[in-house]
Design an enzyme around this catalytic site. Sequence first.
Site, mmCIF file in Angstrom:
data_model
loop_
_atom_site.group_PDB
_atom_site.id
_atom_site.type_symbol
_atom_site.label_atom_id
_atom_site.label_comp_id
_atom_site.label_asym_id
_atom_site.label_seq_id
_atom_site.Cartn_x
_atom_site.Cartn_y
_atom_site.Cartn_z
ATOM 1 N N MET A 142 -5.342 85.153 30.485
ATOM 2 C CA MET A 142 -4.387 85.086 31.590
ATOM 3 C C MET A 142 -4.292 86.438 32.306
ATOM 4 O O MET A 142 -3.379 86.656 33.112
ATOM 5 C CB MET A 142 -3.008 84.647 31.095
ATOM 6 N N LEU A 150 -5.187 92.627 31.179
ATOM 7 C CA LEU A 150 -5.996 92.813 29.973
ATOM 8 C C LEU A 150 -5.651 94.102 29.236
ATOM 9 O O LEU A 150 -5.279 95.107 29.845
ATOM 10 C CB LEU A 150 -7.477 92.824 30.352
ATOM 11 N N HIS A 151 -5.807 94.057 27.915
ATOM 12 C CA HIS A 151 -5.581 95.215 27.053
ATOM 13 C C HIS A 151 -6.705 95.293 26.024
ATOM 14 O O HIS A 151 -7.690 94.543 26.100
ATOM 15 C CB HIS A 151 -4.204 95.130 26.387
ATOM 16 N N GLU A 152 -6.569 96.199 25.074
ATOM 17 C CA GLU A 152 -7.643 96.439 24.109
ATOM 18 C C GLU A 152 -7.936 95.201 23.253
ATOM 19 O O GLU A 152 -9.066 95.025 22.786
ATOM 20 C CB GLU A 152 -7.288 97.639 23.230
ATOM 21 N N HIS A 156 -8.008 92.110 24.391
ATOM 22 C CA HIS A 156 -8.977 91.369 25.202
ATOM 23 C C HIS A 156 -10.337 92.068 25.200
ATOM 24 O O HIS A 156 -11.386 91.416 25.159
ATOM 25 C CB HIS A 156 -8.485 91.260 26.648
ATOM 26 N N GLY A 173 -8.278 85.236 20.386
ATOM 27 C CA GLY A 173 -7.642 86.124 19.421
ATOM 28 C C GLY A 173 -6.785 85.364 18.429
ATOM 29 O O GLY A 173 -6.180 84.342 18.755
ATOM 30 N N LYS A 174 -6.705 85.882 17.212
ATOM 31 C CA LYS A 174 -5.910 85.232 16.164
ATOM 32 C C LYS A 174 -4.416 85.521 16.289
ATOM 33 O O LYS A 174 -3.629 84.952 15.541
ATOM 34 C CB LYS A 174 -6.416 85.664 14.781
ATOM 35 N N ARG A 218 2.713 90.930 27.205
ATOM 36 C CA ARG A 218 4.171 90.916 27.341
ATOM 37 C C ARG A 218 4.825 92.189 26.796
ATOM 38 O O ARG A 218 6.016 92.401 27.035
ATOM 39 C CB ARG A 218 4.752 89.677 26.660
#
Length: 283
Positions: A30, A33-35, A37, A147-148, A187
Amino acid sequence: MKLIHDVQEMQQTVLGLKRQGKRIAFVPTMGFLHEGHASLMREGRTRGDVLVLSIFVNPTQFGINEDLASYPRNLEGDCALAESCGVDLVFAPTAAGMYPPGFQTTVALGPLTKPLCGASRPGHFDGVAVVVTKLFGIVQPDCALFGKKDFQQLAIIRQMTLDLNLPVEIIGMPIVREPDGLAMSSRNSYLSVEQRQQALCLHRAILKVRELFKGGETSVDRLLGEARMIITAVPEASVDYLELRDSTTLEPVATAAADSLFALAVKIGSTRLIDNTVLGDTP
């Protein structure tokens, strides 16, 4: 790297690649993005000839009082990170392109959707199922990476892919954490400096449950009781759920075991955060 907004253009592009025998790896997101992703994208780069990233804030998976309008967006920054991770194609459709007038199809899901986030976010996973099915149809991936941190979502997508004979390998990737243990999440950007510190209670609860289980504690009530004390001691924290479940079926467990999933959702102020661990897994 190419940015595509149009659904038909994306579909024609990937069909051309498939005709050339290219293996397509896919990371649906969505955005913002961050680390976490980035770890999916880097792994995806090793698993396909072509790496596709989708960025779509899917309106059908947000409830009436949820954060669709305020969900963070940064397409330019996302594309820069994607390019640095080796992404070949970014698919960023519009809501009108994905859900044109007259759209009416749903995907009916089973019992995996009932507990945990499904109980507190009715309709959420129905929206996830529709958009993932559509994205698989448009992108035609050979494998897709998730991602888990969204453990229940991953379980549902695995089951849906299996049940519907979708020819996509579903790959679950470990949770990526900040140095202090907070699970990375788009978030997190909602949190004030003080709330950011308070949010560490989720990871503290996970560490405590793991420590107690490693020491021989298997009582669900005692494990969850200790976790709840950690959360409720934090001023702005309120528990949505704290549960121990079978990590395959998501059914409740009578006693904790190595394959038990400890999952929690906690609001820090108005920001809802989730985290989880499988008790026997390496942290």
